[in-house]
Write a protein that holds these residues in place. Structure first.
Motif, PDB file in Angstrom:
ATOM      1  N   THR A  39      36.676  22.321  67.897  1.00  0.00           N
ATOM      2  CA  THR A  39      37.447  21.081  67.942  1.00  0.00           C
ATOM      3  C   THR A  39      38.578  21.198  68.956  1.00  0.00           C
ATOM      4  O   THR A  39      38.952  22.298  69.364  1.00  0.00           O
ATOM      5  CB  THR A  39      38.037  20.750  66.549  1.00  0.00           C
ATOM      6  N   ILE A  40      39.103  20.078  69.350  1.00  0.00           N
ATOM      7  CA  ILE A  40      40.245  20.059  70.268  1.00  0.00           C
ATOM      8  C   ILE A  40      41.518  20.235  69.453  1.00  0.00           C
ATOM      9  O   ILE A  40      41.708  19.565  68.431  1.00  0.00           O
ATOM     10  CB  ILE A  40      40.292  18.736  71.049  1.00  0.00           C
ATOM     11  N   ILE A  41      42.385  21.118  69.904  1.00  0.00           N
ATOM     12  CA  ILE A  41      43.656  21.337  69.215  1.00  0.00           C
ATOM     13  C   ILE A  41      44.743  20.545  69.933  1.00  0.00           C
ATOM     14  O   ILE A  41      44.892  20.630  71.148  1.00  0.00           O
ATOM     15  CB  ILE A  41      44.013  22.836  69.173  1.00  0.00           C
ATOM     16  N   HIS A  42      45.491  19.785  69.156  1.00  0.00           N
ATOM     17  CA  HIS A  42      46.537  18.923  69.709  1.00  0.00           C
ATOM     18  C   HIS A  42      47.923  19.469  69.404  1.00  0.00           C
ATOM     19  O   HIS A  42      48.087  20.352  68.568  1.00  0.00           O
ATOM     20  CB  HIS A  42      46.406  17.514  69.130  1.00  0.00           C
ATOM     21  N   ARG A  43      48.900  18.887  70.091  1.00  0.00           N
ATOM     22  CA  ARG A  43      50.300  19.198  69.822  1.00  0.00           C
ATOM     23  C   ARG A  43      51.045  17.901  69.522  1.00  0.00           C
ATOM     24  O   ARG A  43      50.878  16.905  70.212  1.00  0.00           O
ATOM     25  CB  ARG A  43      50.957  19.892  71.019  1.00  0.00           C
ATOM     26  N   PHE A  44      51.836  17.932  68.487  1.00  0.00           N
ATOM     27  CA  PHE A  44      52.744  16.860  68.082  1.00  0.00           C
ATOM     28  C   PHE A  44      52.046  15.590  67.611  1.00  0.00           C
ATOM     29  O   PHE A  44      52.203  15.188  66.466  1.00  0.00           O
ATOM     30  CB  PHE A  44      53.729  16.544  69.206  1.00  0.00           C
ATOM     31  N   CYS A  45      51.282  14.907  68.471  1.00  0.00           N
ATOM     32  CA  CYS A  45      50.661  13.667  68.034  1.00  0.00           C
ATOM     33  C   CYS A  45      49.429  13.344  68.871  1.00  0.00           C
ATOM     34  O   CYS A  45      49.255  13.868  69.967  1.00  0.00           O
ATOM     35  CB  CYS A  45      51.652  12.504  68.103  1.00  0.00           C
ATOM     36  N   VAL A  46      48.586  12.468  68.324  1.00  0.00           N
ATOM     37  CA  VAL A  46      47.408  12.006  69.047  1.00  0.00           C
ATOM     38  C   VAL A  46      47.059  10.609  68.542  1.00  0.00           C
ATOM     39  O   VAL A  46      47.165  10.328  67.348  1.00  0.00           O
ATOM     40  CB  VAL A  46      46.215  12.976  68.858  1.00  0.00           C
ATOM     41  N   PHE A  47      46.670   9.740  69.462  1.00  0.00           N
ATOM     42  CA  PHE A  47      46.283   8.383  69.103  1.00  0.00           C
ATOM     43  C   PHE A  47      44.768   8.236  69.239  1.00  0.00           C
ATOM     44  O   PHE A  47      44.210   8.502  70.300  1.00  0.00           O
ATOM     45  CB  PHE A  47      46.982   7.358  69.994  1.00  0.00           C
ATOM     46  N   ASP A  48      44.135   7.820  68.157  1.00  0.00           N
ATOM     47  CA  ASP A  48      42.694   7.574  68.153  1.00  0.00           C
ATOM     48  C   ASP A  48      42.493   6.089  68.436  1.00  0.00           C
ATOM     49  O   ASP A  48      42.709   5.242  67.569  1.00  0.00           O
ATOM     50  CB  ASP A  48      42.095   7.956  66.800  1.00  0.00           C
ATOM     51  N   LYS A  49      42.088   5.793  69.654  1.00  0.00           N
ATOM     52  CA  LYS A  49      41.960   4.399  70.080  1.00  0.00           C
ATOM     53  C   LYS A  49      40.878   3.660  69.313  1.00  0.00           C
ATOM     54  O   LYS A  49      41.045   2.492  68.942  1.00  0.00           O
ATOM     55  CB  LYS A  49      41.662   4.357  71.583  1.00  0.00           C
TER      56      LYS A  49
END
Length: 202
Positions: A39-49
């Protein structure tokens, strides 16, 4: 491996220098290879459009999910959205009693914007640009570019203070401004490991 070590230290108070710790780390690594899902690892936040959901890390193994109507609390990794462990960020809590408009009251309205700029941008326009830059940080995953904020002014005008205030608002009291050497590798390491950096006296 660094996440395994941090996890062992946080949950079980184990440090990698202890002999049996390396066996635990090896077992964890093996389990991940056998049963883990890439999986992709994110930092702080991510928006799922597609789902119209904003995921924001709470820095304690949980995330807030915003959909425009409500705020939900869920475990890190929900819906396949996984955030990296950030040992410097401090956990926080959303309160139902907080009213809107406080960011403008306590942050943007306290900035010493100067109307006498070479670009002839008014104070209200500068304030709007600053706020837009803040909101854009939460939607970086759908932004075609990453805008950089330049705070320029005379010594003592509060440039460092306001930049530090934004960082501490988002990541907690341990956030601080950074300085870099002339070595390109220092800059690369800095921007690769932090979601937000403030470079003082650049």
């Amino acid at each position: 491996p660094i996440y395994f070590k941090a996890l062992l230290n946080k949950l079980f108070d184990l440090v990698e220098t202890e002999n049996f710790c390396k066996f635990i780390l090896a077992e964890l690594k093996a389990k991940c290879h056998l049963y883990g899902r890439e999986t992709i690892i994110h930092r702080f936040c991510v928006f799922d459009k597609s789902a119209f959901k904003l995921y924001i890390d709470r820095f304690d193994g949980q995330v807030y999910i915003l959909d425009g109507d409500q705020i939900k609390l869920a475990d890190n990794g929900v819906d396949g959205v996984l955030f990296a462990f950030d040992e410097l960020a401090e956990p926080y809590e959303v309160s139902d009693h907080i009213k809107g408009g406080l960011f403008d009251l306590y942050i943007t309205q306290r900035i010493n914007f100067d109307a006498n700029t070479d670009t002839n941008i008014s104070i209200s326009e500068q304030r709007l640009l600053f706020q837009t830059w803040i909101w854009n940080m939460f939607f970086e995953t759908i932004s075609p570019t990453k805008p950089l904020l330049l705070i320029y002014g005379a010594k003592g005008s509060g440039k460092t203070s306001i930049a530090k205030a934004v960082g501490r608002l988002l990541f907690g009291s341990k956030f601080d401004v950074s300085s870099i050497s002339d070595d390109q590798r220092d800059f690369d390491a800095l921007v690769s490991n932090k979601y937000l950096i403030v470079l003082d006296n650049l």
